[in-house]
Design a protein around this motif. Sequence first.
Motif, mmCIF file in Angstrom:
data_model
loop_
_atom_site.group_PDB
_atom_site.id
_atom_site.type_symbol
_atom_site.label_atom_id
_atom_site.label_comp_id
_atom_site.label_asym_id
_atom_site.label_seq_id
_atom_site.Cartn_x
_atom_site.Cartn_y
_atom_site.Cartn_z
ATOM 1 N N ARG A 154 22.431 -34.440 2.536
ATOM 2 C CA ARG A 154 22.186 -34.096 4.188
ATOM 3 C C ARG A 154 20.614 -33.407 4.273
ATOM 4 O O ARG A 154 20.429 -33.602 5.383
ATOM 5 C CB ARG A 154 23.347 -32.850 4.192
ATOM 6 C CG ARG A 154 24.581 -33.520 4.691
ATOM 7 C CD ARG A 154 25.392 -32.397 4.975
ATOM 8 N NE ARG A 154 25.047 -31.332 5.737
ATOM 9 C CZ ARG A 154 25.911 -30.534 6.884
ATOM 10 N NH1 ARG A 154 26.921 -30.693 6.651
ATOM 11 N NH2 ARG A 154 25.174 -29.734 7.685
ATOM 12 N N ALA A 198 33.213 -36.384 12.267
ATOM 13 C CA ALA A 198 32.376 -36.403 10.904
ATOM 14 C C ALA A 198 32.919 -37.949 10.126
ATOM 15 O O ALA A 198 33.837 -38.246 10.142
ATOM 16 C CB ALA A 198 32.720 -35.360 9.856
ATOM 17 N N MET A 242 23.681 -33.396 9.536
ATOM 18 C CA MET A 242 25.105 -34.274 9.121
ATOM 19 C C MET A 242 24.925 -35.520 9.302
ATOM 20 O O MET A 242 24.195 -36.250 9.961
ATOM 21 C CB MET A 242 26.123 -33.659 10.441
ATOM 22 C CG MET A 242 26.365 -32.145 10.565
ATOM 23 S SD MET A 242 27.228 -31.934 11.750
ATOM 24 C CE MET A 242 26.588 -32.169 13.238
ATOM 25 N N GLU A 281 25.221 -37.213 12.773
ATOM 26 C CA GLU A 281 24.205 -36.516 13.738
ATOM 27 C C GLU A 281 23.252 -37.697 14.252
ATOM 28 O O GLU A 281 22.738 -38.219 13.629
ATOM 29 C CB GLU A 281 23.394 -35.479 12.968
ATOM 30 C CG GLU A 281 22.766 -34.471 13.967
ATOM 31 C CD GLU A 281 22.261 -33.445 13.301
ATOM 32 O OE1 GLU A 281 22.936 -32.739 12.480
ATOM 33 O OE2 GLU A 281 21.346 -33.181 13.569
ATOM 34 N N TYR A 335 31.309 -30.720 10.973
ATOM 35 C CA TYR A 335 31.262 -31.250 9.499
ATOM 36 C C TYR A 335 32.423 -30.675 8.459
ATOM 37 O O TYR A 335 33.079 -31.395 7.772
ATOM 38 C CB TYR A 335 29.781 -30.843 8.930
ATOM 39 C CG TYR A 335 29.432 -31.621 7.522
ATOM 40 C CD1 TYR A 335 29.479 -32.979 7.517
ATOM 41 C CD2 TYR A 335 29.752 -30.926 6.277
ATOM 42 C CE1 TYR A 335 29.508 -33.387 6.275
ATOM 43 C CE2 TYR A 335 29.601 -31.148 5.210
ATOM 44 C CZ TYR A 335 29.211 -32.780 5.092
ATOM 45 O OH TYR A 335 29.280 -33.377 3.930
ATOM 46 N N SER A 368 27.426 -27.355 14.968
ATOM 47 C CA SER A 368 27.553 -28.729 14.526
ATOM 48 C C SER A 368 28.206 -28.579 12.902
ATOM 49 O O SER A 368 28.939 -29.563 12.716
ATOM 50 C CB SER A 368 26.001 -29.047 14.426
ATOM 51 O OG SER A 368 25.295 -28.171 13.776
ATOM 52 N N SER A 369 27.958 -27.377 12.426
ATOM 53 C CA SER A 369 28.622 -27.541 11.020
ATOM 54 C C SER A 369 29.996 -27.381 10.951
ATOM 55 O O SER A 369 30.716 -27.713 10.058
ATOM 56 C CB SER A 369 28.096 -26.456 10.169
ATOM 57 O OG SER A 369 28.264 -25.165 10.580
#
Lengths: 289, 216, 482, 338
Positions: free
Chosen positions: B58, D10, B74, B77, B38, B34-35
Amino acid sequence: MGILEWATNPWGQNVPIHIAWFLIWVSIIAGLLFLIVHATWLRFFAKSRQFASDTSPAIAPKIPKHVPRHSLVARLFHWVMAASMFTLLFTAFLPKVGVQFNWVTYHWIAGAVLTISILFHIVHASFWLDFWSIWPDKTDVQDAQRRLRRFFGLSAPPPRKFAKYPLENKLFHGVIILCGLAAILTGVFMMFRVRTIFFPRNPYLFGDMTWGLMYVLHGLAGVGLIALVMMHIYFGLRPEKQPITKSMIFGWMDRDFYLEEHDPDRWAVETSSISQPSRVDDRGLHDAG
Amino acid sequence: MADKTDFNTSEGVPKAVSRRNFIKGVITSGVAVSSASYLFRASTPLNGQQSAVGVGERLITLNVNGQQRRVDAMKQETLASTLRYKLGLTGTKLGCDRAECGSCTVLIDDIPYYACSVLTHTVRGRKVLTIEGLANRDGTLHPVQQGVIDEQGFQCAFCMPGFIMATVGFLKTKPNPTRQELAQGISGNLCRCQDYDKILTSLMRGAENLRRSNRG
Amino acid sequence: MFVICDNGPYDAVGDSASSGRIVSLLYQPQAMRWRGVTVLTNTPPRSAQSSPGGLQGIVIIEPIIAKAARKLGVDQVAIRRVNCPEGKAPFGPAVQGKRQYATSAFLKEALDRGAEQFKWSERVARTPKRIGTKVRGVGVSLSCYVGGTIGFDGLLVITPEGRVIFQSGIGNLGTESVIDVHRAGAEVLGVPWEKCDVVWGNTTKNLPFTCVSGGSQTTHAMTRAAHAAAMEAKKKLQEIAAKKLGGKPEQYEVGNERVFRKGGASMTLAQAAKYAIQLGGIYDGHEVPADVHKLTKASVAALAGQGLVAAAKDNYPRDGSTFSYVASFAEVEVDVETGKYYIVDFLASADVGTVIHPRALGGQVLGRSTLGIGHAIGQKWVFDPHYGQMVSKRFYQNKPPTILDVPVDMQWTALDIPDPETPVGARGVGEPPVAGGCASILNALSDALGDEIFQRAPVNADTILTSLEAGRPMQHPLMAHI
Amino acid sequence: MAVIRDVMAAFELYQPSSVADAQKLLEQHGSDAWVLAGGLDSFDWLKDRIKKPKVVVDLSGIEELRGVRTTTDGIEIGAMTTLTEVANHPIIKQKYDLLAQAAELVASPQIRNQGTIGGNVSQDTRCWYYRGGWPCYRAGGNICYADTPEGRNREHAILHAERCVAVNPSDTAPALIALDAKFVLRTRKGERVVDAEDYFIGPDIDITRLHILQPGDLLTAIRIPSTWAGAQFYFEKIRDRNVWDFPLMNVASAMVTSDDRIERIRIAVNGAAARPLRLKAVEDAVRGRPRNAATGEMAGKLAVQGAVPLQFNAYKIPLMRNLVKRAISGVQEATWAS
């Protein structure tokens, strides 16, 4: 920021969909810049024009006071075209810059009017008007060279006077033909995408890429026309061109202006019509040349 | 093109880690998929905007099943992702991920929501209840869960946690529903085994169990 | 019957043959011409969902039967009763002068039971059919699909603690068959179900060769295999008892967790398991029957020595092909001003042989009926013909049925008449109800609105309304689902 | 184009606690910003990567946008009030039940728990080509895929289509129009109140939006005057599935009769055009007439005048005709003794 907008079609291919709308502003600014530069140049830097020879005084009295220039039909065409062109430009670009209204119907109707009027003009100009009077000829090219050399301070004989249309006018007409025809041809096909009275819709007449290019071409021609129309209006309003503008309204041009700018050898007018200046006969126009 | 690829993959050459390879690495390491999104999606305008109204950190604390859980979430998310992939609460299922099937249903302040369509950051300070939080600490099942066991309510049961959470939420507003009313209450959940009839029977039993346990 | 199967871009094998076979079985035509063509098209990929071919075949024929009955003035149940298969009903084309036939069919009984429970005659006789803008209609449909295969392996272990461990290779679809079918084995051994364990889940757990979880075959195939393994275990128990307690094996019986001679000596299964380990060889899995699958052999080898190990292939004879049957009944209420309709009641009456697990069976019968109902009332699959791309990608677009699209009280019943061609008598049930779910709704709509209003599924408000408006079907029957 | 099951692209998330702060943020980020109410429309776009805002401004923390308040003349519903709250609110149920009925029929229970009245009226169209990310007119392209010779347009418009044939999917919108609601907008220039029917626009005015909100504008509240409180209401929504489905068409009417003559009436239909249509001509035609089947028939026929069906949506014409008829003369309840 590209000059085209792209999209992914359902098959995942990248296709152009239209021009980037900032080009509207580019065209407007280009038009404004041109007229500012031109006006400034004329006001402060331009030397008075010199022509190769004065018209022989012998001819002058034979020239009617009102020199017939545009037939009624030609003038009507011009103004119909002007009206439809304005409608087209405003209906096309006002919504793009934020003025929302139901524009499509007006746009295609104006487009249809323009198309018909131009078709008429092509036929009319080819068979009834002096077709070649609007196209640059050898003398125009020579004179252009002379003017250019003189502009840069080089030695050259002075240019001759104009025929019926000055070279700039002819060139403008050429560019308008390019932009106009591009817009019209693509526009006619684009009518297949909306509901009109002319033919059954067929949005899949062409592939996505072809359609995209058609929209791009239509857009480029359209924004090009913005600058061209601005220039045209500018010249039409310039004081020294007023006699020309008037001739597009009334059909004739002052004898003095005619003698000053035009070469009777290159644009002959019927000298016998001296007593009936205001009666412009179509036939009088094709003798020129 | 080919040269560049070789450069990235050949041994011994100092590796200029391409974005693609980096992401691949992250995915294979299985930790922080997931990062990647980001780090590499549109670079977010955090710099110099710390003081802007409403912008949050966060690292947040969530109240899940009665526990305070610290989690690094995030901004984009969803609660379902956080529950499943950050907090290990995989009882909440992700089916359609589009707020249509209901398998991700959880209770937020006692109200059923599609967790796939709630941003994790928006549930700070609210009580989240998932299927894992239904049973007692001693392992006694929630009366609705027991109803499902009693009547063998589901077939493949992928949709079961969602149905149970929707039922538990609905029963808070209407503890004694008719079959029709309960069907309305859980109508935001799909079962592709189409075992609706048996599901409804078992959840009706669950409602009955719940009323009985409240009485007793 | 001419079937053209649009199979999308990849799969050259269609289900048209299955549709012909099912129709020839379900309606027992005296003569039938069938032709099937599969066409590959440049459209989005698709694949069969449930009851492939059978669903389509039945849904083509059912409205025709319904219309024929109306023209003849014959009751819908009666006309189906006359034509439906019975006993060892033949199906498919004759090969070398012989036709294939079913193991058994009790569809007449299923129709009778269903009609009675659904109060068919009362509903048919009820007047008026129309009140205001609402019209009611009732429909019945036959339905069937293949219900079982044979030839798989059973495997169980009786532990020295006296527990029976069934090794189950069935993939769990949530239908409980992974567990349920082994009750057949527990019954043979006379062991209470509480003393049985089922080991299942993945192949590391030493499981026998098993049918795939599909084709509605599990209940049939694996009750047979479980039965075979239990019979094998029983045989071994008898042999062990004879060895240890004297006498001949056939003098011993198995029951109440013991192996015993009537009025004589006995031992517990736990003891027998201990002896089995002592005896080794065929008794504790060190030797395996030659005919079991190599996968079963590997599992047996891993289990060897843990108790009495019994592995057996299902070698039971079967005369005919196994099918299960359903008679489906539905009532609908249509609003003729909006085209919107509701399913008022639904009943599925199943002939699936012996009922193994009533609640699971009910879930299966109604669940798969609902799948069929979904095909009738809205489920669809829309693609743009110009681009060949799907547009109905979301549930609100392709519309699987919700809990509010079916009656809140659906009903089911099952005959519980054993199939004579399988030791336990049970047949599979997954796919047989699907077509009935669909066609009973379509027939009920025809009953309410007339035969000529719609000619395709799904039938939505738009289909009904446009056609009622025009007084004839407005959507081409072969037009894509829209 | 695909239905993507992954984390959304994002964005920076802002959770302002006042309308002023929200507006400041929207002003600051201009067209990069996305306003998030319930999110049930928004997340589709964001998850499928069809729209990729850099900044999302979540309104859920703004208390002043929530709740139902009574005013001197009627009620005011905060834009962020959930549909469940609207459907269950005692005053709304008692006096403006038309809206409660409409809200109750939106999608599914979970969606009504989360979805807001402001979001419901401001949601984007559900045309499957447009939602699928196809580059159509509405998405800034130059074609309507639904309005092509073989386009799948069963759920599309029969009235006022202009290049784009998509329809507005809101259930509460026609109810609010029938109740003569006013929408309160907060724009850069300050507060602006518009009539419900003027909040919605068709493709002839702007082909990319269904409502008049410009970037930076917020819909803050919906005011319902007491003019129609307790009137005779009719709401009907026709949809394929009985839950979680958008209307093929819906109709809402508010009526006041005396001696069974229609004294005052407002009627609106959605699912027929890109905006919910207030049927003014119908209202004018039936005013003063007896409330009966004949008036209903006449109204229905009048309502569908000028309707142009596409290839697959001709059914919408009789549907609209009949719904309008029923909205005026009602529908007979049918019960069989079974």
